[in-house]
Design a protein around this motif. Structure first.
Motif, PDB file in Angstrom:
ATOM      1  N   LYS A   1      -5.851  11.021  -4.130  1.00  0.00           N
ATOM      2  CA  LYS A   1      -6.905  10.652  -3.184  1.00  0.00           C
ATOM      3  C   LYS A   1      -8.300  10.789  -3.783  1.00  0.00           C
ATOM      4  N   GLN A   2      -8.436  11.606  -4.812  1.00  0.00           N
ATOM      5  CA  GLN A   2      -9.722  11.769  -5.484  1.00  0.00           C
ATOM      6  C   GLN A   2      -9.894  10.781  -6.643  1.00  0.00           C
ATOM      7  N   SER A   3      -8.875   9.984  -6.896  1.00  0.00           N
ATOM      8  CA  SER A   3      -8.901   9.103  -8.061  1.00  0.00           C
ATOM      9  C   SER A   3      -9.418   7.717  -7.705  1.00  0.00           C
ATOM     10  N   GLU A   4      -9.776   6.969  -8.728  1.00  0.00           N
ATOM     11  CA  GLU A   4     -10.215   5.589  -8.552  1.00  0.00           C
ATOM     12  C   GLU A   4      -9.083   4.715  -8.017  1.00  0.00           C
ATOM     13  N   LEU A   5      -7.840   5.051  -8.380  1.00  0.00           N
ATOM     14  CA  LEU A   5      -6.684   4.282  -7.929  1.00  0.00           C
ATOM     15  C   LEU A   5      -6.622   4.222  -6.415  1.00  0.00           C
ATOM     16  N   PHE A   6      -6.905   5.340  -5.762  1.00  0.00           N
ATOM     17  CA  PHE A   6      -6.830   5.383  -4.303  1.00  0.00           C
ATOM     18  C   PHE A   6      -7.838   4.417  -3.683  1.00  0.00           C
ATOM     19  N   SER A   7      -9.052   4.416  -4.199  1.00  0.00           N
ATOM     20  CA  SER A   7     -10.074   3.485  -3.707  1.00  0.00           C
ATOM     21  C   SER A   7      -9.652   2.040  -3.943  1.00  0.00           C
ATOM     22  N   GLN A   8      -9.046   1.793  -5.089  1.00  0.00           N
ATOM     23  CA  GLN A   8      -8.601   0.442  -5.410  1.00  0.00           C
ATOM     24  C   GLN A   8      -7.513  -0.029  -4.452  1.00  0.00           C
ATOM     25  N   LEU A   9      -6.589   0.871  -4.098  1.00  0.00           N
ATOM     26  CA  LEU A   9      -5.526   0.515  -3.152  1.00  0.00           C
ATOM     27  C   LEU A   9      -6.107   0.183  -1.782  1.00  0.00           C
ATOM     28  N   GLN A  10      -7.080   0.979  -1.328  1.00  0.00           N
ATOM     29  CA  GLN A  10      -7.719   0.728  -0.047  1.00  0.00           C
ATOM     30  C   GLN A  10      -8.383  -0.654  -0.034  1.00  0.00           C
ATOM     31  N   LEU A  11      -9.108  -0.952  -1.113  1.00  0.00           N
ATOM     32  CA  LEU A  11      -9.786  -2.242  -1.207  1.00  0.00           C
ATOM     33  C   LEU A  11      -8.792  -3.390  -1.304  1.00  0.00           C
ATOM     34  N   LYS A  12      -7.764  -3.196  -2.097  1.00  0.00           N
ATOM     35  CA  LYS A  12      -6.777  -4.241  -2.346  1.00  0.00           C
ATOM     36  C   LYS A  12      -6.061  -4.666  -1.074  1.00  0.00           C
ATOM     37  N   TYR A  13      -5.694  -3.704  -0.240  1.00  0.00           N
ATOM     38  CA  TYR A  13      -4.831  -4.024   0.905  1.00  0.00           C
ATOM     39  C   TYR A  13      -5.531  -4.061   2.255  1.00  0.00           C
TER      40      TYR A  13
ATOM     41  N   TYR B   1       0.815  -1.212   0.000  1.00  0.00           N
ATOM     42  CA  TYR B   1       0.000   0.000   0.000  1.00  0.00           C
ATOM     43  C   TYR B   1       0.851   1.266   0.000  1.00  0.00           C
ATOM     44  N   GLU B   2       1.831   1.354   0.881  1.00  0.00           N
ATOM     45  CA  GLU B   2       2.610   2.588   0.993  1.00  0.00           C
ATOM     46  C   GLU B   2       3.431   2.845  -0.265  1.00  0.00           C
ATOM     47  N   LEU B   3       4.122   1.812  -0.756  1.00  0.00           N
ATOM     48  CA  LEU B   3       4.944   1.998  -1.955  1.00  0.00           C
ATOM     49  C   LEU B   3       4.091   2.362  -3.167  1.00  0.00           C
ATOM     50  N   GLU B   4       2.955   1.703  -3.322  1.00  0.00           N
ATOM     51  CA  GLU B   4       2.124   1.967  -4.496  1.00  0.00           C
ATOM     52  C   GLU B   4       1.467   3.342  -4.413  1.00  0.00           C
ATOM     53  N   LEU B   5       1.105   3.755  -3.215  1.00  0.00           N
ATOM     54  CA  LEU B   5       0.561   5.103  -3.058  1.00  0.00           C
ATOM     55  C   LEU B   5       1.620   6.149  -3.379  1.00  0.00           C
ATOM     56  N   LEU B   6       2.817   5.984  -2.818  1.00  0.00           N
ATOM     57  CA  LEU B   6       3.885   6.949  -3.078  1.00  0.00           C
ATOM     58  C   LEU B   6       4.271   6.961  -4.551  1.00  0.00           C
ATOM     59  N   SER B   7       4.302   5.799  -5.166  1.00  0.00           N
ATOM     60  CA  SER B   7       4.608   5.739  -6.603  1.00  0.00           C
ATOM     61  C   SER B   7       3.598   6.525  -7.411  1.00  0.00           C
ATOM     62  N   ALA B   8       2.312   6.379  -7.055  1.00  0.00           N
ATOM     63  CA  ALA B   8       1.262   7.090  -7.779  1.00  0.00           C
ATOM     64  C   ALA B   8       1.376   8.592  -7.587  1.00  0.00           C
ATOM     65  N   VAL B   9       1.697   9.025  -6.373  1.00  0.00           N
ATOM     66  CA  VAL B   9       1.836  10.460  -6.104  1.00  0.00           C
ATOM     67  C   VAL B   9       3.024  11.034  -6.865  1.00  0.00           C
ATOM     68  N   VAL B  10       4.142  10.354  -6.804  1.00  0.00           N
ATOM     69  CA  VAL B  10       5.345  10.848  -7.489  1.00  0.00           C
ATOM     70  C   VAL B  10       5.145  10.858  -9.000  1.00  0.00           C
ATOM     71  N   LYS B  11       4.446   9.852  -9.512  1.00  0.00           N
ATOM     72  CA  LYS B  11       4.145   9.840 -10.947  1.00  0.00           C
ATOM     73  C   LYS B  11       3.278  11.035 -11.315  1.00  0.00           C
ATOM     74  N   ARG B  12       2.306  11.374 -10.454  1.00  0.00           N
ATOM     75  CA  ARG B  12       1.450  12.537 -10.704  1.00  0.00           C
ATOM     76  C   ARG B  12       2.261  13.832 -10.649  1.00  0.00           C
TER      77      ARG B  12
ATOM     78  N   GLU C   1     -10.137  -6.811   2.899  1.00  0.00           N
ATOM     79  CA  GLU C   1     -10.197  -8.193   3.347  1.00  0.00           C
ATOM     80  C   GLU C   1      -9.694  -8.347   4.774  1.00  0.00           C
ATOM     81  N   LEU C   2      -8.649  -7.559   5.134  1.00  0.00           N
ATOM     82  CA  LEU C   2      -8.087  -7.659   6.471  1.00  0.00           C
ATOM     83  C   LEU C   2      -9.098  -7.283   7.532  1.00  0.00           C
ATOM     84  N   ASN C   3      -9.918  -6.287   7.239  1.00  0.00           N
ATOM     85  CA  ASN C   3     -10.803  -5.736   8.259  1.00  0.00           C
ATOM     86  C   ASN C   3     -12.224  -6.294   8.220  1.00  0.00           C
ATOM     87  N   GLN C   4     -12.417  -7.380   7.476  1.00  0.00           N
ATOM     88  CA  GLN C   4     -13.732  -8.009   7.438  1.00  0.00           C
ATOM     89  C   GLN C   4     -13.989  -8.779   8.743  1.00  0.00           C
TER      90      GLN C   4
END
Length: 242
Positions: free
Chosen positions: A224-236, A44-55, A239-242
């Motif tokens: 944070k306003q993008s679909e990617l952010f929601s996908q990262l939250q769901l991905k990581y 989660y952290e690496l993919e979020l940071l990668s997305a921000v830096v890419k933006r 399932e853990l918090n169910q």
């Protein structure tokens, strides 16, 4: 003069729009799923940071070091940004919070004593994440001086198994890290319980110039306003918090 040269290089990189994106170096922590998976450069952290830096218009280069060395290396001149910071030392510039950690206590449901406050840790065997006493409140630090045993570790993957085998009484971990390893270790187990005694910790990045910090903030808000952010939250985390 050195800071002016650095700022000039960053500004040129922002304005030039080269055919191939420039790299930003980021100091980040070591293996810590679901946040950081070093072998695959995911989490989660690496993919979020990668997305921000890419933006921001850059490619990311991650430099992995233990949390306790992150700021020291950044202060020594390594990298453009450093992760997991809670303060803003003079001469550096903080971004908005980009990630939060919720530390918890985990015990067996059949523990011989009930934990109603942190002072109840006295006399118990406690294992925690590295530098826990640095990040957790004074009453926790005080309690750990009176435990039967106390150990902080970098590699947390074996901690749920040690608790399940009754080799330790209390674990102190981030909620998502614990759930990740617990469900790998004993997917159907329900013999452990979580105790919430700590506030959520929010972390920001540090940059060397206010311009880079502001550019990071703008990109973070967009992600944070993008679909990617929601996908990262769901991905990581879903399932853990169910």
């Amino acid at each position: 003069m050195q800071q002016l040269l650095y700022l000039g290089m960053i500004c040129v990189a922002f304005m030039a729009a080269p055919a191939k994106a420039q790299q930003l170096q980021l100091l980040v922590g070591v293996e810590k799923p679901p946040y950081i998976k070093m072998a695959t450069q995911t989490g989660y952290e690496l993919e979020l940071l990668s997305a921000v830096v890419k933006r921001m218009g850059f490619d990311s280069q991650f430099i992995h070091v233990p949390n306790g060395r992150l700021f020291t290396l950044f202060q020594d001149g390594q990298a453009d940004l450093v992760s997991l910071q809670r303060s803003t030392p003079q001469g550096f510039f903080a971004t908005q919070s980009y990630i939060s950690y919720q530390n918890i206590l985990i015990v067996r449901k059949d523990l011989h004593k009930e934990l109603l406050s942190l002072s109840d840790l006295i006399g118990l065997r406690v294992m925690a994440f590295q530098n826990a006493r640095q990040f957790l409140p004074p009453d926790y630090v005080e309690a750990t001086t009176k435990t039967a045993s106390y150990l902080e570790v970098v590699d947390q993957h074996q901690l749920p198994a040690l608790l399940l085998k009754n080799r330790v009484d209390v674990l102190v971990m981030d909620r998502n890290i614990f759930l990740h390893y617990y469900r790998q270790t004993a997917p159907n187990d329900d013999s452990l319980k979580i105790l919430n005694f700590f506030q959520v910790n929010h972390y920001h990045m540090l940059a060397r110039t206010p311009e880079v910090a502001e550019r990071f903030n703008q990109a973070l808000a967009e992600v944070k306003q993008s679909e990617l952010f929601s996908q990262l939250q769901l991905k990581y985390f879903a399932e853990l918090n169910q």
